[in-house]
Design a protein around this motif. Structure first.
Motif, PDB file in Angstrom:
ATOM      1  N   TYR A 196      29.962  54.779  74.839  1.00  0.00           N
ATOM      2  CA  TYR A 196      28.688  54.090  74.628  1.00  0.00           C
ATOM      3  C   TYR A 196      28.479  53.863  73.132  1.00  0.00           C
ATOM      4  N   ARG A 197      27.780  52.781  72.814  1.00  0.00           N
ATOM      5  CA  ARG A 197      27.402  52.496  71.429  1.00  0.00           C
ATOM      6  C   ARG A 197      25.891  52.621  71.309  1.00  0.00           C
ATOM      7  N   PHE A 198      25.457  53.517  70.438  1.00  0.00           N
ATOM      8  CA  PHE A 198      24.036  53.827  70.292  1.00  0.00           C
ATOM      9  C   PHE A 198      23.438  53.055  69.121  1.00  0.00           C
ATOM     10  N   ALA A 199      22.358  52.349  69.399  1.00  0.00           N
ATOM     11  CA  ALA A 199      21.721  51.511  68.385  1.00  0.00           C
ATOM     12  C   ALA A 199      21.058  52.348  67.300  1.00  0.00           C
ATOM     13  N   GLU A 200      20.653  53.543  67.672  1.00  0.00           N
ATOM     14  CA  GLU A 200      20.003  54.432  66.718  1.00  0.00           C
ATOM     15  C   GLU A 200      20.239  55.878  67.152  1.00  0.00           C
ATOM     16  N   ARG A 201      20.008  56.791  66.286  1.00  0.00           N
ATOM     17  CA  ARG A 201      20.186  58.209  66.583  1.00  0.00           C
ATOM     18  C   ARG A 201      19.209  58.628  67.680  1.00  0.00           C
ATOM     19  N   CYS A 202      19.729  59.257  68.745  1.00  0.00           N
ATOM     20  CA  CYS A 202      18.860  59.675  69.854  1.00  0.00           C
ATOM     21  C   CYS A 202      19.511  60.807  70.623  1.00  0.00           C
ATOM     22  N   GLU A 203      18.725  61.456  71.457  1.00  0.00           N
ATOM     23  CA  GLU A 203      19.240  62.542  72.286  1.00  0.00           C
ATOM     24  C   GLU A 203      19.719  62.004  73.634  1.00  0.00           C
ATOM     25  N   VAL A 204      20.682  62.704  74.203  1.00  0.00           N
ATOM     26  CA  VAL A 204      21.295  62.309  75.473  1.00  0.00           C
ATOM     27  C   VAL A 204      21.388  63.538  76.374  1.00  0.00           C
TER      28      VAL A 204
END
Length: 258
Positions: free
Chosen positions: A11-19
């Motif tokens: 996956y490519r994340f647009a911004e820093r986030c939790e998963v």
């Protein structure tokens, strides 16, 4: 039976986030995990939030940019009794406490909207015979077709459209069983012989004093299901919940009998 399972996700994340990841085989009475490895690239610190009651294996991590998640395991599926015919449904007063929540309507399974239909269509049946009739009705009135539903579709939408994928079949089966006062819950599983390979949404019903797995799509044998998670509906069993935004780059699943 022993199975080798694999998952490979990028996956490519647009911004820093939790998963929140629910991808690993559960520790359960009907299956044993003999070997497994979860790899996240680039290396990321993870927090484990495993559930000691359900046996679910949960991982939380913070992601940014492109992340690859690879999971491999060897799992032994033990003998399962999937018989429905003649299995009694317990009176509400005799159900274990953990089964009660699976009688209630939920976001994707508005079972209260199906009570009159279930009484009219299946009112002369009880227990496992009623569940079998519900599954037969779904098989005879539904078309397995991608693109008809989306992430917001409920069992009521599926009932109207008469088409969908495994998630939709599971939601409709759950809603109809709950409307019949039979506890039912959603299960995510790796599925042997499923074509194309994917994580599969199936159902457990509480009959004869225990939970019994059924596949409303009839696309995978019950003894070839490697359970991952259980819950009220798809919202509880999603293999990845992203608290932000991300784009899928690639995704592949595999189940092989060993």
């Amino acid at each position: 039976m022993h199975f080798q399972i694999k998952a490979d996700l990028t996956y490519r994340f647009a911004e820093r986030c939790e998963v929140l990841l629910l991808l690993e085989a559960a520790r359960a009475a009907d299956q044993a995990v003999h070997r497994e490895q979860l790899t996240i690239s680039p290396p990321i610190g993870i927090s484990r939030l495993d559930d000691s009651v359900t046996g679910e294996r949960r991982v939380v991590f913070t992601a940014e940019r492109e992340v690859r998640i690879a999971y491999e395991a060897e799992v032994e599926v033990l003998a399962r009794d999937a018989a429905l015919a003649g299995m009694p449904a317990a009176p509400i007063r005799d159900l274990p406490g953990e089964a009660l929540r699976y009688l209630r309507a939920s976001r994707y399974c508005p079972s209260d909207r199906f009570e009159r239909f279930v009484e009219r269509e299946f009112g002369g049946l009880a227990g496992g015979d009623k569940v079998a009739a519900i599954l037969d009705w779904i098989s005879g009135h539904m078309d397995y077709r991608a693109g008809v539903s989306d992430a917001a579709s409920t069992a009521l939408d599926t009932f109207v459209d008469r088409a969908g994928v495994c998630r939709d079949y599971a939601h409709l089966a759950i809603a109809l069983c709950r409307a019949a006062d039979i506890p039912a819950r959603a299960v995510s599983a790796y599925a042997w012989k499923l074509t194309p390979p994917d994580l599969h949404a199936v159902v457990e019903v509480y009959l004869g004093g225990r939970w019994r797995l059924v596949d409303p799509t009839a696309k995978a044998p019950v003894d070839g299901l490697v359970r991952v998670a259980t819950g009220l509906d798809a919202a509880d069993i999603a293999f990845m919940t992203i608290f932000g935004r991300a784009d899928l780059v690639s995704q592949a699943f595999a189940v092989r009998k060993s």
